[in-house]
Enzyme design. Structure first.
Site, PDB file in Angstrom:
ATOM      1  N   ILE A   1       6.837  13.396 -10.194  1.00 29.53           N
ATOM      2  CA  ILE A   1       6.294  13.702  -9.183  1.00 29.53           C
ATOM      3  C   ILE A   1       6.838  14.540  -8.193  1.00 29.53           C
ATOM      4  O   ILE A   1       6.477  16.097  -7.829  1.00 29.53           O
ATOM      5  CB  ILE A   1       5.214  12.554  -8.452  1.00 29.53           C
ATOM      6  CG1 ILE A   1       4.183  11.654  -9.386  1.00 29.53           C
ATOM      7  CG2 ILE A   1       4.821  13.231  -6.882  1.00 29.53           C
ATOM      8  CD1 ILE A   1       4.487   9.996  -9.103  1.00 29.53           C
TER       9      ILE A   1
ATOM     10  N   PHE B   1       2.141   9.976 -15.768  1.00 33.62           N
ATOM     11  CA  PHE B   1       3.505  10.622 -14.717  1.00 33.62           C
ATOM     12  C   PHE B   1       4.033   8.866 -13.822  1.00 33.62           C
ATOM     13  O   PHE B   1       3.297   8.269 -13.951  1.00 33.62           O
ATOM     14  CB  PHE B   1       2.679  11.951 -13.667  1.00 33.62           C
ATOM     15  CG  PHE B   1       1.192  11.256 -12.656  1.00 33.62           C
ATOM     16  CD1 PHE B   1       1.838  10.440 -11.314  1.00 33.62           C
ATOM     17  CD2 PHE B   1      -0.095  11.066 -13.115  1.00 33.62           C
ATOM     18  CE1 PHE B   1       0.632   9.799 -10.919  1.00 33.62           C
ATOM     19  CE2 PHE B   1      -1.047  10.379 -12.632  1.00 33.62           C
ATOM     20  CZ  PHE B   1      -0.560   9.779 -11.383  1.00 33.62           C
ATOM     21  N   CYS B   2       4.898   9.812 -13.139  1.00 33.06           N
ATOM     22  CA  CYS B   2       5.557   8.627 -12.775  1.00 33.06           C
ATOM     23  C   CYS B   2       6.086   9.490 -11.750  1.00 33.06           C
ATOM     24  O   CYS B   2       6.065  11.094 -11.356  1.00 33.06           O
ATOM     25  CB  CYS B   2       6.379   7.308 -12.893  1.00 33.06           C
ATOM     26  SG  CYS B   2       7.584   8.656 -14.192  1.00 33.06           S
ATOM     27  N   THR B   3       7.429   8.858 -11.067  1.00 28.87           N
ATOM     28  CA  THR B   3       8.237   9.245  -9.891  1.00 28.87           C
ATOM     29  C   THR B   3       8.950  10.678 -10.525  1.00 28.87           C
ATOM     30  O   THR B   3       9.373  11.490  -9.769  1.00 28.87           O
ATOM     31  CB  THR B   3       9.015   8.439  -9.099  1.00 28.87           C
ATOM     32  OG1 THR B   3       8.179   6.990  -8.515  1.00 28.87           O
ATOM     33  CG2 THR B   3       9.268   9.435  -7.465  1.00 28.87           C
TER      34      THR B   3
ATOM     35  N   THR C   1       2.154   5.879 -14.003  1.00 28.52           N
ATOM     36  CA  THR C   1       1.898   4.465 -14.743  1.00 28.52           C
ATOM     37  C   THR C   1       3.170   3.913 -13.162  1.00 28.52           C
ATOM     38  O   THR C   1       4.473   2.772 -13.711  1.00 28.52           O
ATOM     39  CB  THR C   1       3.559   5.044 -15.536  1.00 28.52           C
ATOM     40  OG1 THR C   1       4.445   6.168 -14.507  1.00 28.52           O
ATOM     41  CG2 THR C   1       2.213   5.692 -17.002  1.00 28.52           C
TER      42      THR C   1
END
Length: 303
Positions: A203, A174-176, A130
């Protein structure tokens, strides 16, 4: 050693503007720097400082309405990664531009980093990154779909144009650090997607907990501070930041004929006017001069 804490928490703030002064004053008193965003929907940001200073700010945030369950992710930096402290009141703590989206009403299923590999390897799972295009460009999970969006608020339009591709699939996102997935999974639930999952802690938590020899992550992870990127174990990576566009630049980018330190990188060489370039060159001259005198110009810091 500098402690860096990345955090977000969705809650209801009836008057976020009233929370601004005491929070900003505490950060200043403790020598903490970074960015904190306040909105009706909660708080988001990254701060850095001494262990004691960061703990004091985190304690203050946990005492805010609905924030007792605040979670955050920590790493360390050799130097202060921010030049100043910014506390801002915004419309959203992460901008999606979808007023109906409400993570407090429900999100996807959280997946711990230890269980993520098995999920995304399943044949009936579509894995969606994302993050923004420049973040995806330097690293992502094996087989993940890149929406190629320039900003998070572009994600809903991408989904509308591509939703038929995912008919009958379970979705893993998922994202940071996890905040964008809180909104993105709520959005997909609202769009009728039957089963949506997202990586708990993002992540950064995965890179912190999953050994490199069993990891499905390839490349580095972009972060919004002077480290620019991190790898497994949250060790600072090899990327620097283009001071014009803020995109990450690799060693190869810095050897490219279109790269000029502090002025442009190959990705943004056509995005700014000559007047902008002149201004950027003057800023870079000041940065170099400050370095010669043993200091650091504020313009040198990604903040």
């Amino acid at each position: 050693m500098i402690t860096v804490a990345a955090l977000y928490h969705f809650t209801r703030f009836t008057d976020p503007a009233a929370l601004h002064p005491p929070l900003a004053e505490l950060c200043a008193a403790q020598g903490v720097r970074g960015t904190l965003l306040l909105a009706d929907e909660g708080i988001n940001g990254t701060i850095a400082g001494s262990r004691e200073g960061v703990d004091a700010v985190l304690g203050h945030i946990r005492a805010l309405p609905g924030c007792a369950g605040l979670e955050w992710k920590e790493s360390v930096a050799q130097e202060m990664p921010f030049g100043r402290m910014k506390v801002r009141v915004k419309r959203e703590i992460v901008t999606m531009g979808q007023p109906q989206v409400d993570p407090l009403a429900g999100t996807g299923h959280y997946v711990d980093p230890a269980d993520w590999n098995a999920l995304i390897a399943a044949p009936d799972v579509a894995v969606i990154d994302t993050r923004n295009d420049y973040e995806v460009a330097i690293g992502s999970f094996k087989g993940a779909i890149d929406p190629d969006t320039a900003r998070f608020r572009d994600f809903p339009a991408w989904w509308e144009a591509n939703r038929d591709r995912f008919e009958g699939k379970r979705i893993a996102m998922f994202c940071t650090g996890g905040i964008r997935c809180e909104k993105a999974t709520n959005y997909l639930i609202g769009q009728g997607v039957a089963e949506v999952h997202h990586l708990k802690g993002g992540i950064l938590k995965y890179l912190e907990e999953v050994p490199e020899d069993t990891s499905l992550w390839h490349g580095e992870c972009f972060v919004f501070d002077q480290r620019v990127s991190v790898g497994h174990g949250l060790v600072p990576g090899d990327y620097q930041s283009c001071h014009a566009c803020r995109r990450p630049v690799s060693q190869a980018d810095r050897r490219h004929p279109d790269y000029e330190e502090g002025v442009q990188c190959p990705a943004c060489k056509d995005e700014y006017s000559q007047a902008d370039r002149t201004r950027f060159r003057e800023r870079q001259r000041q940065v170099a001069r400050a370095a010669e005198l043993g200091g650091r110009h504020l313009g040198q810091v990604l903040s």
